[in-house]
Design a protein around this motif. Structure first.
Motif, short mmCIF file in Angstrom:
data_model
loop_
_atom_site.label_atom_id
_atom_site.label_comp_id
_atom_site.label_asym_id
_atom_site.label_seq_id
_atom_site.Cartn_x
_atom_site.Cartn_y
_atom_site.Cartn_z
N GLU A 232 28.38 -1.11 -29.02
CA GLU A 232 28.57 -1.11 -27.58
C GLU A 232 30.03 -1.26 -27.20
O GLU A 232 30.50 -0.74 -26.17
CB GLU A 232 27.74 -2.25 -26.96
CG GLU A 232 27.60 -2.17 -25.47
CD GLU A 232 26.69 -3.28 -24.95
OE1 GLU A 232 26.94 -4.44 -25.30
OE2 GLU A 232 25.75 -2.95 -24.22
N GLY A 233 30.81 -1.94 -28.04
CA GLY A 233 32.23 -2.12 -27.76
C GLY A 233 33.03 -0.83 -27.86
O GLY A 233 34.14 -0.74 -27.34
N GLY A 234 32.50 0.18 -28.53
CA GLY A 234 33.18 1.45 -28.62
C GLY A 234 33.00 2.35 -27.43
O GLY A 234 33.58 3.45 -27.38
N LEU A 235 32.22 1.91 -26.44
CA LEU A 235 31.97 2.69 -25.25
C LEU A 235 32.80 2.16 -24.08
O LEU A 235 33.08 0.97 -24.00
CB LEU A 235 30.48 2.65 -24.88
CG LEU A 235 29.54 3.45 -25.77
CD1 LEU A 235 28.10 3.12 -25.42
CD2 LEU A 235 29.79 4.94 -25.61
N PRO A 236 33.19 3.04 -23.14
CA PRO A 236 33.88 2.55 -21.93
C PRO A 236 32.93 1.73 -21.09
O PRO A 236 31.71 1.91 -21.12
CB PRO A 236 34.29 3.85 -21.23
CG PRO A 236 33.40 4.90 -21.78
CD PRO A 236 33.08 4.51 -23.19
N ARG A 237 33.47 0.80 -20.31
CA ARG A 237 32.65 -0.13 -19.52
C ARG A 237 31.81 0.60 -18.48
O ARG A 237 30.74 0.11 -18.10
CB ARG A 237 33.56 -1.16 -18.82
CG ARG A 237 34.27 -2.09 -19.79
CD ARG A 237 35.08 -3.13 -19.04
NE ARG A 237 34.24 -3.93 -18.18
CZ ARG A 237 33.58 -5.03 -18.55
NH1 ARG A 237 33.66 -5.44 -19.82
NH2 ARG A 237 32.85 -5.71 -17.71
N SER A 238 32.26 1.75 -18.01
CA SER A 238 31.49 2.46 -16.99
C SER A 238 30.17 2.97 -17.51
O SER A 238 29.24 3.24 -16.73
CB SER A 238 32.32 3.64 -16.46
OG SER A 238 32.63 4.54 -17.52
N SER A 239 30.01 3.10 -18.82
CA SER A 239 28.75 3.61 -19.38
C SER A 239 27.85 2.50 -19.89
O SER A 239 26.77 2.77 -20.39
CB SER A 239 29.05 4.57 -20.54
OG SER A 239 29.75 3.90 -21.57
N LEU A 240 28.29 1.25 -19.74
CA LEU A 240 27.50 0.15 -20.29
C LEU A 240 26.31 -0.27 -19.44
O LEU A 240 25.28 -0.65 -19.99
CB LEU A 240 28.40 -1.08 -20.51
CG LEU A 240 29.44 -0.92 -21.64
CD1 LEU A 240 30.28 -2.19 -21.74
CD2 LEU A 240 28.77 -0.61 -22.96
N PRO A 241 26.34 -0.26 -18.09
CA PRO A 241 25.19 -0.78 -17.32
C PRO A 241 23.89 -0.08 -17.64
O PRO A 241 22.88 -0.73 -17.89
CB PRO A 241 25.61 -0.56 -15.87
CG PRO A 241 27.10 -0.56 -15.92
CD PRO A 241 27.45 0.08 -17.22
N CYS A 242 23.89 1.26 -17.67
CA CYS A 242 22.64 1.97 -17.90
C CYS A 242 22.14 1.74 -19.32
O CYS A 242 20.93 1.72 -19.56
CB CYS A 242 22.82 3.46 -17.63
SG CYS A 242 24.08 4.22 -18.68
#
Length: 252
Positions: A232-242
Protein backbone atom coordinates in the motif's frame (compact mmCIF):
# COMPACT_ATOMS: atom_id res chain seq x y z
CA UNK A 1 47.71 67.45 -76.66
CA UNK A 2 45.42 64.44 -76.33
CA UNK A 3 48.01 62.59 -74.26
CA UNK A 4 48.34 65.55 -71.89
CA UNK A 5 44.57 65.76 -71.51
CA UNK A 6 44.30 62.03 -70.77
CA UNK A 7 47.07 62.31 -68.20
CA UNK A 8 45.33 65.24 -66.55
CA UNK A 9 42.05 63.31 -66.36
CA UNK A 10 43.84 60.30 -64.86
CA UNK A 11 45.50 62.46 -62.22
CA UNK A 12 42.18 64.14 -61.39
CA UNK A 13 40.44 60.78 -61.06
CA UNK A 14 43.20 59.55 -58.75
CA UNK A 15 42.88 62.63 -56.58
CA UNK A 16 39.11 62.28 -56.39
CA UNK A 17 39.41 58.61 -55.55
CA UNK A 18 41.70 59.54 -52.68
CA UNK A 19 38.98 61.87 -51.38
CA UNK A 20 36.30 59.16 -51.28
CA UNK A 21 33.84 59.45 -48.41
CA UNK A 22 34.89 57.23 -45.53
CA UNK A 23 37.38 54.36 -45.34
CA UNK A 24 36.86 50.98 -46.97
CA UNK A 25 35.17 48.37 -44.81
CA UNK A 26 37.56 45.90 -43.22
CA UNK A 27 36.11 42.72 -41.80
CA UNK A 28 37.19 42.31 -38.16
CA UNK A 29 39.43 39.39 -37.33
CA UNK A 30 37.36 37.04 -35.17
CA UNK A 31 39.40 34.04 -33.99
CA UNK A 32 37.32 30.87 -33.99
CA UNK A 33 38.15 27.54 -32.34
CA UNK A 34 39.14 24.73 -34.65
CA UNK A 35 36.75 22.25 -33.03
CA UNK A 36 33.49 22.53 -31.13
CA UNK A 37 31.27 20.24 -29.13
CA UNK A 38 29.41 17.83 -31.40
CA UNK A 39 31.58 18.49 -34.45
CA UNK A 40 32.20 14.78 -35.03
CA UNK A 41 28.47 14.02 -35.10
CA UNK A 42 27.84 16.85 -37.54
CA UNK A 43 30.60 15.64 -39.85
CA UNK A 44 29.17 12.13 -39.90
CA UNK A 45 25.69 13.35 -40.70
CA UNK A 46 24.74 13.41 -44.33
CA UNK A 47 24.50 16.86 -45.84
CA UNK A 48 20.89 17.94 -46.08
CA UNK A 49 19.35 20.17 -48.69
CA UNK A 50 18.41 23.76 -48.00
CA UNK A 51 14.73 22.86 -48.09
CA UNK A 52 15.27 20.27 -45.36
CA UNK A 53 17.08 22.84 -43.23
CA UNK A 54 14.30 25.37 -43.70
CA UNK A 55 11.71 22.86 -42.47
CA UNK A 56 13.86 20.84 -40.08
CA UNK A 57 10.92 20.04 -37.79
CA UNK A 58 9.48 17.71 -40.42
CA UNK A 59 12.33 15.33 -39.61
CA UNK A 60 10.48 14.31 -36.45
CA UNK A 61 7.71 12.78 -38.57
CA UNK A 62 4.98 14.32 -36.39
CA UNK A 63 2.19 16.04 -38.38
CA UNK A 64 0.86 17.70 -35.23
CA UNK A 65 4.25 19.26 -34.52
CA UNK A 66 4.50 20.51 -38.10
CA UNK A 67 1.03 22.03 -37.81
CA UNK A 68 1.86 23.89 -34.60
CA UNK A 69 5.16 25.19 -35.99
CA UNK A 70 3.49 26.47 -39.16
CA UNK A 71 0.79 28.19 -37.11
CA UNK A 72 3.42 29.84 -34.92
CA UNK A 73 5.38 31.05 -37.95
CA UNK A 74 2.23 32.44 -39.54
CA UNK A 75 0.93 34.24 -36.43
CA UNK A 76 4.06 35.35 -34.57
CA UNK A 77 4.29 39.15 -34.43
CA UNK A 78 8.08 39.24 -33.94
CA UNK A 79 8.53 37.30 -37.17
CA UNK A 80 6.09 39.62 -38.95
CA UNK A 81 8.17 42.62 -37.83
CA UNK A 82 11.38 40.95 -39.01
CA UNK A 83 9.82 40.26 -42.42
CA UNK A 84 8.68 43.89 -42.67
CA UNK A 85 12.23 45.05 -41.91
CA UNK A 86 13.52 42.89 -44.77
CA UNK A 87 11.05 44.51 -47.17
CA UNK A 88 12.02 47.97 -45.93
CA UNK A 89 15.74 47.25 -46.29
CA UNK A 90 15.20 45.82 -49.78
CA UNK A 91 13.46 49.02 -50.82
CA UNK A 92 16.30 51.08 -49.39
CA UNK A 93 18.83 49.02 -51.34
CA UNK A 94 16.83 49.54 -54.52
CA UNK A 95 16.83 53.30 -53.95
CA UNK A 96 20.59 53.29 -53.30
CA UNK A 97 21.22 51.36 -56.52
CA UNK A 98 18.99 53.72 -58.48
CA UNK A 99 20.93 56.73 -57.19
CA UNK A 100 24.04 55.50 -59.03
CA UNK A 101 22.25 55.25 -62.37
CA UNK A 102 21.18 57.98 -64.82
CA UNK A 103 17.66 59.29 -64.35
CA UNK A 104 15.33 60.30 -67.12
CA UNK A 105 11.83 61.62 -67.42
CA UNK A 106 9.33 62.00 -70.23
CA UNK A 107 6.41 64.36 -70.09
CA UNK A 108 3.75 65.64 -72.39
CA UNK A 109 0.57 67.62 -72.41
CA UNK A 110 -2.18 68.58 -74.80
CA UNK A 111 -4.57 71.52 -74.73
CA UNK A 112 -7.63 72.57 -76.74
CA UNK A 113 -8.66 76.26 -76.74
CA UNK A 114 -11.81 78.06 -77.88
CA UNK A 115 -11.20 81.61 -79.10
CA UNK A 116 -13.83 84.17 -78.23
CA UNK A 117 -14.77 86.67 -80.96
CA UNK A 118 -15.71 89.31 -78.37
CA UNK A 119 -12.11 90.05 -77.46
CA UNK A 120 -9.97 92.41 -79.57
CA UNK A 121 -7.81 89.50 -80.74
CA UNK A 122 -10.87 87.44 -81.56
CA UNK A 123 -12.42 90.26 -83.58
CA UNK A 124 -9.23 90.68 -85.62
CA UNK A 125 -8.92 86.95 -86.29
CA UNK A 126 -12.60 86.57 -87.06
CA UNK A 127 -12.35 89.21 -89.79
CA UNK A 128 -10.02 86.99 -91.79
CA UNK A 129 -11.26 84.20 -94.06
CA UNK A 130 -11.28 80.62 -92.81
CA UNK A 131 -10.92 81.54 -89.12
CA UNK A 132 -11.21 78.53 -86.85
CA UNK A 133 -12.19 79.39 -83.30
CA UNK A 134 -10.86 76.05 -82.02
CA UNK A 135 -7.12 75.54 -81.49
CA UNK A 136 -5.05 72.56 -80.39
CA UNK A 137 -1.64 72.70 -78.70
CA UNK A 138 0.68 69.76 -78.00
CA UNK A 139 3.86 69.74 -75.95
CA UNK A 140 6.37 66.94 -75.28
CA UNK A 141 9.26 67.02 -72.85
CA UNK A 142 12.23 64.68 -72.57
CA UNK A 143 14.96 65.09 -69.96
CA UNK A 144 17.82 63.12 -68.38
CA UNK A 145 20.18 63.67 -65.48
CA UNK A 146 23.06 61.80 -63.88
CA UNK A 147 24.66 62.66 -60.58
CA UNK A 148 28.37 61.90 -60.78
CA UNK A 149 29.56 60.19 -57.62
CA UNK A 150 32.88 62.02 -57.52
CA UNK A 151 33.58 61.56 -53.81
CA UNK A 152 31.99 58.12 -53.36
CA UNK A 153 29.11 59.23 -51.15
CA UNK A 154 26.52 57.36 -53.20
CA UNK A 155 28.67 54.23 -53.29
CA UNK A 156 29.07 54.36 -49.52
CA UNK A 157 25.32 54.75 -49.23
CA UNK A 158 24.83 51.66 -51.35
CA UNK A 159 27.27 49.70 -49.17
CA UNK A 160 25.33 50.75 -46.07
CA UNK A 161 22.01 49.80 -47.67
CA UNK A 162 23.39 46.41 -48.72
CA UNK A 163 24.71 45.74 -45.21
CA UNK A 164 21.36 46.69 -43.69
CA UNK A 165 19.54 44.41 -46.11
CA UNK A 166 21.82 41.48 -45.33
CA UNK A 167 21.47 42.14 -41.60
CA UNK A 168 17.67 42.22 -41.89
CA UNK A 169 17.69 38.90 -43.74
CA UNK A 170 19.91 37.36 -41.08
CA UNK A 171 17.64 38.73 -38.35
CA UNK A 172 14.58 37.34 -40.10
CA UNK A 173 16.18 33.90 -40.39
CA UNK A 174 17.24 33.99 -36.72
CA UNK A 175 13.75 35.00 -35.60
CA UNK A 176 12.18 32.26 -37.71
CA UNK A 177 14.55 29.69 -36.24
CA UNK A 178 13.88 30.89 -32.68
CA UNK A 179 10.10 30.75 -33.10
CA UNK A 180 10.17 27.28 -34.66
CA UNK A 181 12.66 25.97 -32.07
CA UNK A 182 10.67 27.35 -29.13
CA UNK A 183 7.45 25.87 -30.47
CA UNK A 184 9.06 22.48 -31.05
CA UNK A 185 10.70 22.56 -27.60
CA UNK A 186 7.41 23.27 -25.84
CA UNK A 187 5.61 20.61 -27.89
CA UNK A 188 8.27 17.95 -27.18
CA UNK A 189 8.28 18.84 -23.49
CA UNK A 190 4.50 18.44 -23.30
CA UNK A 191 4.70 15.12 -25.14
CA UNK A 192 7.35 13.97 -22.67
CA UNK A 193 5.18 14.93 -19.70
CA UNK A 194 2.22 13.11 -21.26
CA UNK A 195 4.35 9.99 -21.69
CA UNK A 196 5.59 10.16 -18.10
CA UNK A 197 2.03 10.59 -16.88
CA UNK A 198 0.91 7.58 -18.90
CA UNK A 199 3.73 5.48 -17.47
CA UNK A 200 2.82 6.61 -13.95
CA UNK A 201 -0.83 5.68 -14.48
CA UNK A 202 0.05 2.22 -15.72
CA UNK A 203 2.39 1.76 -12.79
CA UNK A 204 -0.39 2.74 -10.39
CA UNK A 205 -2.75 0.28 -12.07
CA UNK A 206 -0.23 -2.53 -11.69
CA UNK A 207 0.41 -1.58 -8.06
CA UNK A 208 -3.34 -1.53 -7.41
CA UNK A 209 -3.72 -4.98 -8.92
CA UNK A 210 -0.84 -6.22 -6.76
CA UNK A 211 -2.40 -4.67 -3.65
CA UNK A 212 -5.72 -6.35 -4.38
CA UNK A 213 -3.95 -9.67 -4.66
CA UNK A 214 -2.07 -9.11 -1.38
CA UNK A 215 -5.33 -8.08 0.33
CA UNK A 216 -6.98 -11.26 -0.91
CA UNK A 217 -4.14 -13.36 0.46
CA UNK A 218 -4.22 -11.42 3.72
CA UNK A 219 -7.94 -12.12 4.05
CA UNK A 220 -7.18 -15.83 3.78
CA UNK A 221 -4.40 -15.56 6.32
CA UNK A 222 -1.62 -16.36 3.85
CA UNK A 223 0.37 -13.15 4.22
CA UNK A 224 1.15 -10.82 7.08
CA UNK A 225 -0.34 -7.37 7.52
CA UNK A 226 3.14 -5.92 7.04
CA UNK A 227 3.14 -7.01 3.41
CA UNK A 228 -0.19 -5.27 2.85
CA UNK A 229 1.18 -2.06 4.36
CA UNK A 230 4.35 -2.24 2.28
CA UNK A 231 2.40 -2.75 -0.93
CA UNK A 232 0.00 0.00 0.00
CA UNK A 233 2.94 2.34 0.62
CA UNK A 234 3.89 2.11 -3.05
CA UNK A 235 0.65 3.77 -4.10
CA UNK A 236 -0.11 7.53 -4.11
CA UNK A 237 -2.39 8.68 -1.28
CA UNK A 238 -5.15 9.66 -3.69
CA UNK A 239 -5.72 5.99 -4.58
CA UNK A 240 -5.73 4.69 -1.02
CA UNK A 241 -9.33 5.44 0.19
CA UNK A 242 -11.09 3.16 -2.28
CA UNK A 243 -8.56 0.38 -1.69
CA UNK A 244 -8.67 0.68 2.09
CA UNK A 245 -12.45 0.29 2.07
CA UNK A 246 -12.02 -3.12 0.51
CA UNK A 247 -10.24 -4.19 3.69
CA UNK A 248 -12.83 -2.57 5.89
CA UNK A 249 -10.42 0.14 7.03
CA UNK A 250 -11.32 3.78 7.42
CA UNK A 251 -9.09 6.40 5.88
CA UNK A 252 -8.09 9.08 8.42
Amino acid sequence: MLAKRSLALLIAASLLAGCAAGPDYARPNMPMPERYLGAAAVEQRHASTRADQAAWWTGFGDPQLSRYVMLALAQNLDLAQASARVIQARAGLGAANAALLPAGHVGGQAARAYQSVETPLGQVLNSGPGFDRYGNAYEAELGASWELDLFGGLRRGREVALAEYQASEAGNAATRLAVAAQTADIYIEIRGLQTRLDVARRQVQKQQALLETIQLLYGKGLVAELQVSQTEGGLPRSSLPCLSLKRGWTQP
